[in-house]
Motif scaffolding. Structure first.
Motif, PDB file in Angstrom:
ATOM      1  N   ALA A  82      14.014  15.545 -11.711  1.00 57.60           N
ATOM      2  CA  ALA A  82      14.753  14.288 -11.879  1.00 57.60           C
ATOM      3  C   ALA A  82      15.219  13.742 -10.530  1.00 57.60           C
ATOM      4  CB  ALA A  82      15.935  14.504 -12.818  1.00 57.60           C
ATOM      5  N   ARG A  83      15.697  14.637  -9.674  1.00 57.89           N
ATOM      6  CA  ARG A  83      16.131  14.213  -8.342  1.00 57.89           C
ATOM      7  C   ARG A  83      14.966  13.634  -7.528  1.00 57.89           C
ATOM      8  NH1 ARG A  83      19.886  19.461  -6.685  1.00 57.89           N
ATOM      9  NH2 ARG A  83      21.701  18.914  -8.029  1.00 57.89           N
ATOM     10  N   SER A  84      13.842  14.326  -7.620  1.00 60.10           N
ATOM     11  CA  SER A  84      12.672  13.846  -6.896  1.00 60.10           C
ATOM     12  C   SER A  84      12.228  12.482  -7.419  1.00 60.10           C
ATOM     13  CB  SER A  84      11.533  14.871  -7.032  1.00 60.10           C
ATOM     14  OG  SER A  84      10.365  14.403  -6.380  1.00 60.10           O
ATOM     15  N   ALA A  85      12.341  12.306  -8.730  1.00 62.52           N
ATOM     16  CA  ALA A  85      11.943  11.009  -9.304  1.00 62.52           C
ATOM     17  C   ALA A  85      12.893   9.901  -8.845  1.00 62.52           C
ATOM     18  CB  ALA A  85      11.920  11.117 -10.828  1.00 62.52           C
TER      19      ALA A  85
ATOM     20  N   ASN B  88       0.835  -1.207   0.000  1.00 65.63           N
ATOM     21  CA  ASN B  88       0.000   0.000   0.000  1.00 65.63           C
ATOM     22  C   ASN B  88       0.868   1.255   0.000  1.00 65.63           C
ATOM     23  OD1 ASN B  88      -2.390  -1.450   0.021  1.00 65.63           O
ATOM     24  ND2 ASN B  88      -2.481  -1.537   2.275  1.00 65.63           N
ATOM     25  N   GLU B  89       1.953   1.205   0.811  1.00 65.50           N
ATOM     26  CA  GLU B  89       2.848   2.353   0.867  1.00 65.50           C
ATOM     27  C   GLU B  89       3.501   2.607  -0.486  1.00 65.50           C
ATOM     28  OE1 GLU B  89       4.525   5.625   2.683  1.00 65.50           O
ATOM     29  OE2 GLU B  89       2.962   4.250   3.385  1.00 65.50           O
ATOM     30  N   ARG B  90       3.882   1.493  -1.166  1.00 65.94           N
ATOM     31  CA  ARG B  90       4.479   1.650  -2.503  1.00 65.94           C
ATOM     32  C   ARG B  90       3.469   2.281  -3.473  1.00 65.94           C
ATOM     33  NH1 ARG B  90       6.750  -3.540  -1.294  1.00 65.94           N
ATOM     34  NH2 ARG B  90       9.035  -3.425  -1.146  1.00 65.94           N
ATOM     35  N   ARG B  91       2.228   1.868  -3.362  1.00 66.81           N
ATOM     36  CA  ARG B  91       1.206   2.435  -4.253  1.00 66.81           C
ATOM     37  C   ARG B  91       1.053   3.936  -3.982  1.00 66.81           C
ATOM     38  NH1 ARG B  91      -1.864  -2.366  -2.781  1.00 66.81           N
ATOM     39  NH2 ARG B  91      -1.836  -3.880  -4.494  1.00 66.81           N
ATOM     40  N   LYS B  92       1.052   4.274  -2.653  1.00 65.78           N
ATOM     41  CA  LYS B  92       0.930   5.688  -2.314  1.00 65.78           C
ATOM     42  C   LYS B  92       2.109   6.492  -2.861  1.00 65.78           C
ATOM     43  CE  LYS B  92      -1.739   4.976   1.932  1.00 65.78           C
ATOM     44  NZ  LYS B  92      -1.751   5.135   3.412  1.00 65.78           N
ATOM     45  N   LEU B  93       3.332   5.945  -2.661  1.00 64.77           N
ATOM     46  CA  LEU B  93       4.514   6.634  -3.161  1.00 64.77           C
ATOM     47  C   LEU B  93       4.486   6.763  -4.681  1.00 64.77           C
ATOM     48  CD1 LEU B  93       7.306   5.083  -0.902  1.00 64.77           C
ATOM     49  CD2 LEU B  93       6.408   7.430  -0.821  1.00 64.77           C
ATOM     50  N   SER B  94       4.016   5.677  -5.330  1.00 72.75           N
ATOM     51  CA  SER B  94       3.962   5.704  -6.794  1.00 72.75           C
ATOM     52  C   SER B  94       2.992   6.774  -7.276  1.00 72.75           C
ATOM     53  CB  SER B  94       3.531   4.334  -7.312  1.00 72.75           C
ATOM     54  OG  SER B  94       3.414   4.352  -8.723  1.00 72.75           O
ATOM     55  N   ARG B  95       1.814   6.855  -6.610  1.00 71.18           N
ATOM     56  CA  ARG B  95       0.839   7.874  -7.017  1.00 71.18           C
ATOM     57  C   ARG B  95       1.379   9.284  -6.750  1.00 71.18           C
ATOM     58  NH1 ARG B  95      -2.867   4.063  -4.849  1.00 71.18           N
ATOM     59  NH2 ARG B  95      -2.849   5.157  -2.840  1.00 71.18           N
ATOM     60  N   ALA B  96       2.068   9.400  -5.553  1.00 72.92           N
ATOM     61  CA  ALA B  96       2.647  10.712  -5.230  1.00 72.92           C
ATOM     62  C   ALA B  96       3.706  11.106  -6.249  1.00 72.92           C
ATOM     63  CB  ALA B  96       3.242  10.694  -3.818  1.00 72.92           C
TER      64      ALA B  96
ATOM     65  N   ILE C 103       5.543  14.278 -10.739  1.00 73.86           N
ATOM     66  CA  ILE C 103       6.109  14.353 -12.088  1.00 73.86           C
ATOM     67  C   ILE C 103       5.141  15.075 -13.032  1.00 73.86           C
ATOM     68  CG2 ILE C 103       6.797  13.008 -14.088  1.00 73.86           C
ATOM     69  CD1 ILE C 103       7.923  10.948 -12.143  1.00 73.86           C
ATOM     70  N   ALA C 104       3.833  14.747 -12.867  1.00 79.02           N
ATOM     71  CA  ALA C 104       2.837  15.393 -13.735  1.00 79.02           C
ATOM     72  C   ALA C 104       2.800  16.897 -13.500  1.00 79.02           C
ATOM     73  CB  ALA C 104       1.453  14.786 -13.473  1.00 79.02           C
ATOM     74  N   GLN C 105       2.860  17.283 -12.197  1.00 76.74           N
ATOM     75  CA  GLN C 105       2.869  18.708 -11.881  1.00 76.74           C
ATOM     76  C   GLN C 105       4.125  19.387 -12.423  1.00 76.74           C
ATOM     77  OE1 GLN C 105       2.374  19.075  -7.662  1.00 76.74           O
ATOM     78  NE2 GLN C 105       0.265  18.244  -7.661  1.00 76.74           N
ATOM     79  N   THR C 106       5.261  18.669 -12.279  1.00 71.94           N
ATOM     80  CA  THR C 106       6.520  19.242 -12.777  1.00 71.94           C
ATOM     81  C   THR C 106       6.475  19.421 -14.301  1.00 71.94           C
ATOM     82  OG1 THR C 106       7.723  18.220 -10.961  1.00 71.94           O
ATOM     83  CG2 THR C 106       9.015  18.938 -12.859  1.00 71.94           C
ATOM     84  N   LEU C 107       6.002  18.367 -14.982  1.00 76.40           N
ATOM     85  CA  LEU C 107       5.912  18.447 -16.446  1.00 76.40           C
ATOM     86  C   LEU C 107       4.935  19.544 -16.883  1.00 76.40           C
ATOM     87  CD1 LEU C 107       5.929  14.645 -17.397  1.00 76.40           C
ATOM     88  CD2 LEU C 107       7.792  16.317 -17.636  1.00 76.40           C
ATOM     89  N   LEU C 108       3.844  19.667 -16.080  1.00 72.99           N
ATOM     90  CA  LEU C 108       2.903  20.736 -16.410  1.00 72.99           C
ATOM     91  C   LEU C 108       3.550  22.105 -16.240  1.00 72.99           C
ATOM     92  CD1 LEU C 108       0.035  21.596 -17.147  1.00 72.99           C
ATOM     93  CD2 LEU C 108      -0.565  21.468 -14.699  1.00 72.99           C
ATOM     94  N   GLY C 109       4.361  22.224 -15.130  1.00 75.05           N
ATOM     95  CA  GLY C 109       5.061  23.494 -14.914  1.00 75.05           C
ATOM     96  C   GLY C 109       6.066  23.767 -16.032  1.00 75.05           C
ATOM     97  N   ILE C 110       6.776  22.699 -16.455  1.00 74.19           N
ATOM     98  CA  ILE C 110       7.739  22.863 -17.545  1.00 74.19           C
ATOM     99  C   ILE C 110       7.020  23.288 -18.824  1.00 74.19           C
ATOM    100  CG2 ILE C 110       9.357  21.627 -19.037  1.00 74.19           C
ATOM    101  CD1 ILE C 110      10.109  19.941 -16.594  1.00 74.19           C
ATOM    102  N   ASN C 111       5.882  22.673 -19.059  1.00 74.84           N
ATOM    103  CA  ASN C 111       5.122  23.007 -20.267  1.00 74.84           C
ATOM    104  C   ASN C 111       4.673  24.464 -20.243  1.00 74.84           C
ATOM    105  OD1 ASN C 111       3.739  22.338 -22.773  1.00 74.84           O
ATOM    106  ND2 ASN C 111       1.828  22.423 -21.575  1.00 74.84           N
ATOM    107  N   VAL C 112       4.174  24.898 -19.066  1.00 75.40           N
ATOM    108  CA  VAL C 112       3.750  26.303 -18.928  1.00 75.40           C
ATOM    109  C   VAL C 112       4.942  27.213 -19.123  1.00 75.40           C
ATOM    110  CG1 VAL C 112       2.849  28.022 -17.321  1.00 75.40           C
ATOM    111  CG2 VAL C 112       1.782  25.749 -17.461  1.00 75.40           C
ATOM    112  N   ARG C 113       6.079  26.824 -18.546  1.00 73.88           N
ATOM    113  CA  ARG C 113       7.269  27.645 -18.676  1.00 73.88           C
ATOM    114  C   ARG C 113       7.716  27.743 -20.130  1.00 73.88           C
ATOM    115  NH1 ARG C 113       9.178  31.360 -15.592  1.00 73.88           N
ATOM    116  NH2 ARG C 113       8.927  29.996 -13.777  1.00 73.88           N
TER     117      ARG C 113
END
Length: 232
Positions: free
Chosen positions: A219-222, A166-174, A179-189
């Motif tokens: 990348a570091r966060s990933a 369950n913890e792995r699933r939570k970490l994976s979703r987080a 990553i999605a938020q970061t990519l969205l920020g990169i796209n906006v930038r």
């Protein structure tokens, strides 16, 4: 006087008279027969002595000291021989009986000692059996407790693995959200940089640097999240 004793006295007198006849060879056989008869009647030496004394009176020899008296004494000596032998045999039998009694007493003591030892052995055996039974019950309880502990351990392991999953699933979703938020920020930038690229070179450089830092941080966060997922 009893009839048997009367007949024995008569036979004794007749045999002694013949024994004292002149010229007759001395033989102990008649006297021995009379002695054995006396034994059969249960007479003792004193009883036969009275019979002999009566015979001496009848033969008129009680107050004399001569060769006939000596022969009569020898006859009496032969006559009491069976009685003496009977007494000797009785004494020997008594001695043998005493020895047998001693042996029997010794065997009785040995048997009693062996019986006591046997009883102690039985008590020890019962004690050992009771201890084995008690130990068996104890080991049975330990075995049941062990089975219960193993079952509990399997259940706990299952729960731990489920929690880790369950913890792995939570970490994976987080991680995916980050990553999605970061990519969205990169796209906006990037969109912003595209709009500013026509006249603001300095602003473009700064935007590229900021976007680069955002990519590096992402990348570091990933990588950090991936390491967390690999932990058991």
């Amino acid at each position: 006087m009893k009839p048997d004793l009367i007949r024995l006295s008569a036979r004794y007198l007749a045999a002694l008279r013949k024994h004292l006849e002149p010229g007759r060879p001395a033989s102990p056989v008649p006297a021995l027969r009379l002695g054995r008869r006396a034994v059969g009647l249960g007479l003792e030496t004193l009883d036969l002595a009275r019979v002999h004394e009566q015979a001496l009176v009848a033969l008129n020899l009680s107050n004399r000291e001569n060769a006939r008296v000596t022969l009569a004494a020898a006859f009496f000596s032969d006559a009491i021989t069976p009685i003496i032998e009977t007494h000797r045999a009785a004494r020997q039998s008594k001695i043998d009986l005493g020895r047998l009694n001693d042996t029997l007493n010794q065997r009785t003591l040995e048997l009693a000692a062996a019986n006591r030892q046997l009883q102690r052995g039985i008590l020890r055996r019962k004690s050992v059996e009771a201890a084995l039974k008690k130990n068996g019950e104890h080991y049975g309880k330990l075995l049941r407790d062990s089975v219960q502990l193993q079952e509990g351990l399997r259940q706990l392991t299952h729960e731990v693995l489920a929690a880790q999953e369950n913890e792995r699933r939570k970490l994976s979703r987080a991680l995916q959200d980050e990553i999605a938020q970061t990519l969205l920020g990169i796209n906006v930038r990037l969109i912003t940089l595209k709009q500013e690229a026509h006249g603001n070179t300095m602003g473009l450089k700064q935007g590229i640097a900021s976007t680069r830092r955002l990519v590096i941080d992402s990348a570091r966060s990933a990588r950090r999240s991936a390491r967390e997922l690999k932990k058991p």
